[in-house]
Write an enzyme that holds these catalytic residues in place. Structure first.
Site, PDB file in Angstrom:
ATOM      1  N   GLN A   1      58.725 -74.658  18.241  1.00 17.42           N
ATOM      2  CA  GLN A   1      58.396 -73.375  18.840  1.00 17.42           C
ATOM      3  C   GLN A   1      57.700 -73.564  20.181  1.00 17.42           C
ATOM      4  O   GLN A   1      56.914 -74.486  20.370  1.00 17.42           O
ATOM      5  CB  GLN A   1      57.501 -72.567  17.893  1.00 17.42           C
ATOM      6  CG  GLN A   1      57.466 -71.089  18.227  1.00 17.42           C
ATOM      7  CD  GLN A   1      57.176 -70.236  17.011  1.00 17.42           C
ATOM      8  OE1 GLN A   1      57.780 -70.414  15.964  1.00 17.42           O
ATOM      9  NE2 GLN A   1      56.255 -69.317  17.136  1.00 17.42           N
TER      10      GLN A   1
ATOM     11  N   ARG B   1      60.751 -68.334   7.042  1.00 15.69           N
ATOM     12  CA  ARG B   1      59.588 -69.142   7.407  1.00 15.69           C
ATOM     13  C   ARG B   1      58.732 -68.416   8.439  1.00 15.69           C
ATOM     14  O   ARG B   1      57.504 -68.368   8.347  1.00 15.69           O
ATOM     15  CB  ARG B   1      60.061 -70.488   7.947  1.00 15.69           C
ATOM     16  CG  ARG B   1      58.965 -71.527   8.238  1.00 15.69           C
ATOM     17  CD  ARG B   1      59.642 -72.821   8.640  1.00 15.69           C
ATOM     18  NE  ARG B   1      58.705 -73.918   8.907  1.00 15.69           N
ATOM     19  CZ  ARG B   1      58.206 -74.219  10.089  1.00 15.69           C
ATOM     20  NH1 ARG B   1      58.555 -73.476  11.152  1.00 15.69           N
ATOM     21  NH2 ARG B   1      57.380 -75.229  10.256  1.00 15.69           N
TER      22      ARG B   1
ATOM     23  N   HIS C   1      50.411 -74.639  10.551  1.00 15.60           N
ATOM     24  CA  HIS C   1      50.100 -76.005  10.110  1.00 15.60           C
ATOM     25  C   HIS C   1      48.620 -76.204   9.782  1.00 15.60           C
ATOM     26  O   HIS C   1      47.986 -77.157  10.237  1.00 15.60           O
ATOM     27  CB  HIS C   1      50.567 -77.030  11.152  1.00 15.60           C
ATOM     28  CG  HIS C   1      52.037 -77.011  11.381  1.00 15.60           C
ATOM     29  ND1 HIS C   1      52.939 -77.388  10.415  1.00 15.60           N
ATOM     30  CD2 HIS C   1      52.768 -76.610  12.455  1.00 15.60           C
ATOM     31  CE1 HIS C   1      54.174 -77.247  10.892  1.00 15.60           C
ATOM     32  NE2 HIS C   1      54.091 -76.764  12.120  1.00 15.60           N
TER      33      HIS C   1
ATOM     34  N   GLN D   1      54.977 -79.348   4.859  1.00 19.82           N
ATOM     35  CA  GLN D   1      54.907 -79.228   6.308  1.00 19.82           C
ATOM     36  C   GLN D   1      54.280 -77.911   6.753  1.00 19.82           C
ATOM     37  O   GLN D   1      53.665 -77.828   7.821  1.00 19.82           O
ATOM     38  CB  GLN D   1      56.325 -79.363   6.886  1.00 19.82           C
ATOM     39  CG  GLN D   1      56.412 -79.508   8.395  1.00 19.82           C
ATOM     40  CD  GLN D   1      57.501 -78.629   8.970  1.00 19.82           C
ATOM     41  OE1 GLN D   1      57.450 -77.420   8.839  1.00 19.82           O
ATOM     42  NE2 GLN D   1      58.478 -79.257   9.603  1.00 19.82           N
TER      43      GLN D   1
ATOM     44  N   SER E   1      58.162 -79.663  13.943  1.00 18.07           N
ATOM     45  CA  SER E   1      57.883 -78.444  13.175  1.00 18.07           C
ATOM     46  C   SER E   1      59.200 -77.792  12.760  1.00 18.07           C
ATOM     47  O   SER E   1      59.963 -78.377  11.994  1.00 18.07           O
ATOM     48  CB  SER E   1      56.992 -77.504  13.990  1.00 18.07           C
ATOM     49  OG  SER E   1      56.517 -76.443  13.199  1.00 18.07           O
ATOM     50  N   LEU E   2      59.516 -76.576  13.259  1.00 23.28           N
ATOM     51  CA  LEU E   2      60.777 -75.948  12.863  1.00 23.28           C
ATOM     52  C   LEU E   2      61.963 -76.829  13.223  1.00 23.28           C
ATOM     53  O   LEU E   2      63.028 -76.747  12.598  1.00 23.28           O
ATOM     54  CB  LEU E   2      60.921 -74.568  13.517  1.00 23.28           C
ATOM     55  CG  LEU E   2      61.394 -74.507  14.983  1.00 23.28           C
ATOM     56  CD1 LEU E   2      62.905 -74.426  15.095  1.00 23.28           C
ATOM     57  CD2 LEU E   2      60.765 -73.339  15.693  1.00 23.28           C
TER      58      LEU E   2
END
Length: 311
Positions: free
Chosen positions: A9, A119, A203, A252, A94-95
């Site tokens: 992101q 998500r 996170h 995660q 991440s994503l």
């Protein structure tokens, strides 16, 4: 050895994917498949905005993934450069880990899009707007960031979210703790602390409701063994077992993105070339982590043609 890597992101921008779609029917097919899977005109938002709508995490996450997969499909189908033949590992920030799994054939495109939409929605719903925050600590390594986070936490949540590279670590938690951390940062060795314009504290343990939601969704999702090993964010180690992939994706949501360690681990495994697909954030980050490796970013048709020539 080569690793294909996929951005997270922050790499979204209005107009993303437009030139690629104009030049390639393969790219247009990807964007249409994602629109159909989500039941929304995401590609229109990607092209026309408004920026605040694209930045909404439930839109940004599938949009960034769609743009990267469209780029990869053009490389594979029109350039003849197949990931399974040319990449030894994949990884994503991440994503981007979901994108990496999709790219490696572990999760199909429609399922990946729906998982990332969920998500984003679950992350946004986990903490009321204004109650959480994130900050980038510049000129700080992981040790300094952990000291700052611990000093700022008091009775609130404040943890390291992203260990990005040797000069940038991101912390996440309650807004009060993040504000304290920004005030403490220079005294504890950081050059600068910047509050990030995010709508939720990603996170960190405050994301547990989102982790629960993703756990339920991933239990129902079909996950295959990837064509090449995927370096997981929370372990900085390669994984191929579908059940392990499922578990690590849940971890995660609340866990630290160990990107610096992942790059170093891939380098230690023999990777000397990193190819970022669909963004221009990770390539420079890789060079700060491992100056001796080759790192390129592939976004435009010209980039794709250059990669194909070099392959």
């Amino acid at each position: 050895m080569r690793a294909f890597i996929f951005p997270g992101q922050g790499s979204q921008s209005v107009g993303m994917g437009q030139a690629l779609a104009a030049a390639s029917a393969t790219a247009r097919e990807v964007f249409q498949e994602v629109d159909d899977a989500l039941g929304q005109r995401l590609f229109r938002i990607m092209g026309e905005g408004p920026p605040d709508e694209l930045t909404l995490t439930q839109n940004a996450q599938p949009a960034i993934m769609a743009n990267a997969i469209a780029t990869l499909r053009v490389i594979e189908r029109e350039g003849g450069v197949r990931l399974a033949d040319k990449a030894d590992y994949v990884a994503g920030h991440s994503l981007g880990e979901y994108t990496a799994l999709c790219a490696a054939g572990a999760i199909d495109l429609a399922t990946t899009a729906r998982l990332l939409k969920l998500r984003g929605l679950a992350m946004q719903a986990a903490v009321p707007v204004g109650q959480g925050g994130m900050a980038a600590l510049l000129g700080a390594d992981l040790r300094i960031a952990q000291i700052i986070a611990e000093a700022a936490a008091e009775d609130d949540v404040c943890t390291v979210a992203n260990d990005n590279d040797p000069t940038q670590v991101v912390i996440s938690g309650s807004k009060a703790a993040i504000d304290r951390a920004i005030g403490l940062a220079k005294d504890h060795g950081a050059k600068r602390a910047i509050a990030l314009p995010v709508s939720a504290p990603f996170h960190c343990p405050l994301m547990q409701p989102a982790a629960d939601a993703m756990g339920a969704a991933l239990d129902e999702a079909r996950i295959e063994a990837p064509l090449v090993p995927v370096y997981a964010n929370v372990t900085a180690a390669p994984v191929t077992d579908p059940d392990t992939i499922r578990r690590l994706l849940v971890e995660q949501v609340t866990g630290m993105v160990r990107w610096r360690e992942s790059v170093l681990a891939m380098q230690s495994a023999g990777v000397d070339r990193f190819v970022e697909i669909g963004g221009k954030v990770l390539g420079p980050m890789v060079k700060r982590i491992a100056p001796d490796v080759d790192a390129i970013s592939v976004v435009t048709m010209d980039d794709i043609e250059a990669l194909v020539r070099d392959s």
